[in-house]
Motif scaffolding. Structure first.
Motif, PDB file in Angstrom:
ATOM      1  N   SER A   9      -1.423   1.888   0.471  1.00  0.00           N
ATOM      2  CA  SER A   9      -0.129   2.260   0.078  1.00  0.00           C
ATOM      3  C   SER A   9       0.794   1.834   1.254  1.00  0.00           C
ATOM      4  O   SER A   9       2.054   1.504   0.674  1.00  0.00           O
ATOM      5  CB  SER A   9      -0.177   3.706   0.152  1.00  0.00           C
ATOM      6  N   ALA A  10       0.421   1.711   2.375  1.00  0.00           N
ATOM      7  CA  ALA A  10       1.370   1.204   3.564  1.00  0.00           C
ATOM      8  C   ALA A  10       1.699  -0.337   3.124  1.00  0.00           C
ATOM      9  O   ALA A  10       2.883  -1.060   3.654  1.00  0.00           O
ATOM     10  CB  ALA A  10       0.593   1.267   4.816  1.00  0.00           C
ATOM     11  N   VAL A  11       0.718  -1.121   2.882  1.00  0.00           N
ATOM     12  CA  VAL A  11       0.767  -2.574   2.418  1.00  0.00           C
ATOM     13  C   VAL A  11       1.983  -2.542   1.346  1.00  0.00           C
ATOM     14  O   VAL A  11       2.604  -3.518   1.196  1.00  0.00           O
ATOM     15  CB  VAL A  11      -0.596  -3.234   2.090  1.00  0.00           C
ATOM     16  N   PHE A  12       1.643  -1.711   0.228  1.00  0.00           N
ATOM     17  CA  PHE A  12       2.456  -1.439  -0.734  1.00  0.00           C
ATOM     18  C   PHE A  12       3.966  -1.388  -0.223  1.00  0.00           C
ATOM     19  O   PHE A  12       4.995  -2.054  -0.906  1.00  0.00           O
ATOM     20  CB  PHE A  12       2.039  -0.500  -1.948  1.00  0.00           C
ATOM     21  N   ASP A  13       4.113  -0.473   0.547  1.00  0.00           N
ATOM     22  CA  ASP A  13       5.665  -0.293   1.085  1.00  0.00           C
ATOM     23  C   ASP A  13       6.450  -1.595   1.601  1.00  0.00           C
ATOM     24  O   ASP A  13       7.454  -1.622   1.296  1.00  0.00           O
ATOM     25  CB  ASP A  13       5.286   0.671   2.438  1.00  0.00           C
ATOM     26  N   ARG A  14       5.441  -2.463   1.836  1.00  0.00           N
ATOM     27  CA  ARG A  14       6.056  -3.894   2.425  1.00  0.00           C
ATOM     28  C   ARG A  14       6.705  -4.649   1.182  1.00  0.00           C
ATOM     29  O   ARG A  14       7.839  -5.380   1.448  1.00  0.00           O
ATOM     30  CB  ARG A  14       5.044  -4.764   3.031  1.00  0.00           C
ATOM     31  N   ILE A  15       6.356  -4.427  -0.161  1.00  0.00           N
ATOM     32  CA  ILE A  15       6.893  -5.149  -1.361  1.00  0.00           C
ATOM     33  C   ILE A  15       7.375  -4.207  -2.196  1.00  0.00           C
ATOM     34  O   ILE A  15       8.012  -4.541  -3.371  1.00  0.00           O
ATOM     35  CB  ILE A  15       5.819  -5.828  -1.945  1.00  0.00           C
ATOM     36  N   ARG A  16       7.897  -2.807  -1.577  1.00  0.00           N
ATOM     37  CA  ARG A  16       8.292  -1.753  -2.611  1.00  0.00           C
ATOM     38  C   ARG A  16       9.658  -2.391  -3.123  1.00  0.00           C
ATOM     39  O   ARG A  16       9.829  -2.134  -4.483  1.00  0.00           O
ATOM     40  CB  ARG A  16       8.320  -0.634  -1.767  1.00  0.00           C
ATOM     41  N   ASN A  17      10.496  -3.030  -2.458  1.00  0.00           N
ATOM     42  CA  ASN A  17      11.753  -3.369  -2.874  1.00  0.00           C
ATOM     43  C   ASN A  17      11.789  -4.823  -3.351  1.00  0.00           C
ATOM     44  O   ASN A  17      12.872  -5.484  -3.626  1.00  0.00           O
ATOM     45  CB  ASN A  17      12.802  -3.120  -1.713  1.00  0.00           C
ATOM     46  N   THR A  18      10.827  -5.557  -3.649  1.00  0.00           N
ATOM     47  CA  THR A  18      10.536  -6.806  -4.286  1.00  0.00           C
ATOM     48  C   THR A  18       9.959  -6.861  -5.490  1.00  0.00           C
ATOM     49  O   THR A  18      10.186  -7.832  -6.285  1.00  0.00           O
ATOM     50  CB  THR A  18      10.075  -7.721  -3.104  1.00  0.00           C
ATOM     51  N   GLY A  19       9.048  -6.084  -5.896  1.00  0.00           N
ATOM     52  CA  GLY A  19       8.438  -6.072  -7.118  1.00  0.00           C
ATOM     53  C   GLY A  19       9.207  -5.263  -8.174  1.00  0.00           C
ATOM     54  O   GLY A  19       9.974  -4.302  -8.097  1.00  0.00           O
TER      55      GLY A  19
END
Length: 623
Positions: free
Chosen positions: A20-30
């Motif tokens: 989930s922390a890794v996902f946060d890095r692309i939350r605003n790009t996907g």
């Protein structure tokens, strides 16, 4: 498959809190997010909704991204039969197309691309868990991975056909390419394993029976893309591959706009055959012919300069004609067309490599002797070298280790007799000792641990060539050129591999497998062609047209700075390519692609598709 924001891409996450922390890095790009049954992110990125089938039932999520004959409703029904990750393949069994298959089953993840490599996956450990993506650059961004210069050196052998198994390697440190035919499994605890999901069929069918299978596989591949009444562009090069697709698309009811590029090379018969084919298509089918001299030259980049553009996961020869392809795309759009059929992959799939003769001579010596004599005369194989090649019974690993030794030596032109486990390897004279040692080291490491793709030379090399077709299909897709290449579909690959290789190709006929398969669909005169054009004159024109830009690159060459190329020799190769021996033309082309790629990575350290943009929505899978 494309997205209006930055292009198609996706990341697959394990059902693990750290992900989930890794996902946060692309939350605003996907643009889109699909979640595990637990609510944690499973699949995120940007993809074209028309090329995605998503289904949910209970704790099962399935995603088919790409070309498929399955619709969402059918996938939803099949998802109900999935109980474990071992059941996932049954959900797409019998369907045609070219796609990724992704699944979350009770939090266990299954992900795979295609057997041909036209859809690729990469994996890397990020913050203690393994994450999977369809682009190596995505994972390199997550991990801060540097370019692996050893693998850059190895691409000096060839960008079009890098030696196996280096051809499938990622060029970023710590990012692993998942081999075609393998699936990744991500456990809930975060660990990852790989499992083979595809095995090649036996090559045992006679020509007539095998050709029937190929005809149906190609027909299904085209119809997976083309619907009656749809308007499609289609390459009509004059070759048998593109011609076959044009007639299959017309048979499927497509309204075609055919495109022919006339290279203007002396003795080239492409245009004449293309015009004959166009005359046999339905009346009123537009046939647009482009004189290569009137199009942007090879290597033309933005604003007419050299190279340029967003880098891909690896260097590609696609940069050479990208401007030409973009021009053709513009013309197609003006005719109301957004998709285009292309015959890429036909050469690699329907023509088994000559090394199948090394296998045949041990099974059917009398038949093999006839074929060998004809090939030797046609290809001008020296008799002594042919005898030595046939007597060579080294296993793959010994052969590869020997090739590593040749890399650091001075063999000259890369082999005349094509009966080995692979294409003979050599580095150009401008490669430094560091480049030679790096490449040899990689080959020695591979020789110690790598198994061939098949037990016999011919079958191994046939599979290798099919994967090179898949690599090209993938890279053109990433360049934004909307090309559909049905020959690279797995079902087409399997249909070709089922045919006895000595019947699929012979020294007395050109592409007998495809010609037999297309009999009754393509007019007979077009199936009797025995010649093939080439783009060598265009390459030389492009090198001359961009001589000034190449000279500027030489002043601060990244290949030279990395210690991989000797500056004076590289300058002669780029500025006077006409003086090169024929066998060093492809390495010169490879070095331009490598230089362009290294420079592009510097200009675009962050992939454009990962730039932040408005988040569109979380995708609710169909249930």
């Amino acid at each position: 498959m494309s997205s209006s924001v930055g292009g198609r891409w996706f990341v697959v996450f394990p059902d693990h809190e750290a992900a989930s922390a890794v996902f946060d890095r692309i939350r605003n790009t996907g643009c889109q997010v699909v979640r595990h049954a637990s609510g944690r992110p499973w699949l995120a990125g940007c993809w074209d909704g028309s090329a995605a089938r998503l289904a949910e039932t209970g704790d099962v999520r399935l995603a088919v991204l790409g070309v498929s004959t399955l619709d969402t409703g059918q996938l939803r029904v099949r998802a109900r039969a999935v109980r474990t990750t071992s059941d996932v393949e049954t959900a797409v069994q019998g369907s045609a197309g070219d796609h990724f298959l992704l699944a979350s089953v009770a939090g266990r993840v299954y992900a795979r691309g295609t057997a041909s490599g036209s859809r690729r996956l990469y994996r890397a450990e990020v913050d203690g868990v393994t994450v999977v993506a369809d682009r190596a650059r995505t994972l390199a961004r997550f991990t801060g991975a540097a370019v692996d210069l050893r693998h850059v050196a190895a691409r000096l052998v060839s960008v079009a056909t890098p030696p196996f198994p280096l051809d499938q390697a990622s060029l970023f440190e710590g990012v692993r390419a998942v081999p075609p035919g393998q699936a990744v499994l991500l456990e809930r605890a975060g660990e990852a394993t790989e499992r083979r999901w595809w095995r090649p069929p036996e090559s045992e069918l006679p020509l007539a029976e095998g050709a029937e299978g190929l005809r149906e596989a190609l027909r299904a591949a085209v119809r997976a893309r083309v619907a009656p009444g749809q308007r499609w562009a289609a390459d009509l090069s004059g070759g048998m591959d593109s011609t076959s697709l044009c007639f299959l698309a017309a048979e499927a009811g497509a309204e075609l706009v055919t495109l022919t590029l006339d290279p203007g090379a002396p003795g080239d018969e492409d245009l004449a055959y293309a015009r004959r084919a166009a005359a046999g298509l339905p009346a009123g089918t537009p046939h647009l012919v482009f004189d290569a001299a009137d199009l942007p030259s090879y290597y033309t980049g933005p604003e007419g300069g050299l190279g340029g553009g967003e880098p891909e996961d690896e260097p590609t020869l696609g940069i050479r004609d990208r401007a030409q392809q973009e021009h053709l795309v513009g013309v197609a759009h003006a005719h109301g067309v957004t998709r285009r059929l292309c015959g890429q992959g036909g050469d690699q799939l329907v023509i088994p490599p000559p090394s199948h003769l090394h296998d045949l001579v041990r099974r059917e010596p009398r038949l093999a002797t006839r074929h060998l004599a004809a090939y030797a005369a046609k290809q001008r194989w020296p008799r002594a070298a042919t005898v030595r090649a046939l007597a060579d019974r080294r296993p793959f690993r010994a052969w590869l280790a020997a090739e590593a030794g040749h890399i650091t030596g001075d063999r000259g032109p890369a082999g005349d007799v094509q009966l080995g486990w692979g294409l003979a390897m050599s580095l150009p004279h401008w490669a430094t000792d560091r480049a030679r040692e790096s490449t040899a080291e990689l080959l020695r490491e591979a020789a110690a641990r790598t198994e061939p793709l098949a037990d016999t030379r011919g079958r191994h090399l046939w599979l290798y060539m099919a994967r090179q077709a898949g690599r090209v299909a993938l890279l053109y897709d990433r360049l934004g050129i909307a090309l559909d290449m049905p020959f690279c579909d797995d079902a087409v690959l399997e249909a070709c591999l089922r045919v006895r290789p000595h019947e699929a190709t012979t020294p007395w006929a050109y592409k007998p497998l495809l010609a037999t398969a297309m009999r009754g669909i393509v007019p007979e005169p077009l199936l009797q062609r025995t010649t093939k054009g080439n783009a060598t004159p265009e390459w030389h024109r492009g090198m001359r047209a961009h001589r000034r830009g190449l000279a500027a690159w030489l002043e601060d060459s990244r290949l030279v700075a990395a210690g991989l190329a000797e500056p004076r020799a590289l300058a002669r190769a780029w500025l006077s390519p006409g003086t090169l021996p024929a066998h060093e033309g492809p390495p010169a082309e490879a070095s331009v692609a490598l230089e362009s790629w290294l420079r592009a990575l510097e200009r675009h350290p962050v992939p454009r598709y990962l730039e932040e943009h408005t988040h569109e929505h979380e995708h609710a899978t169909e249930s």
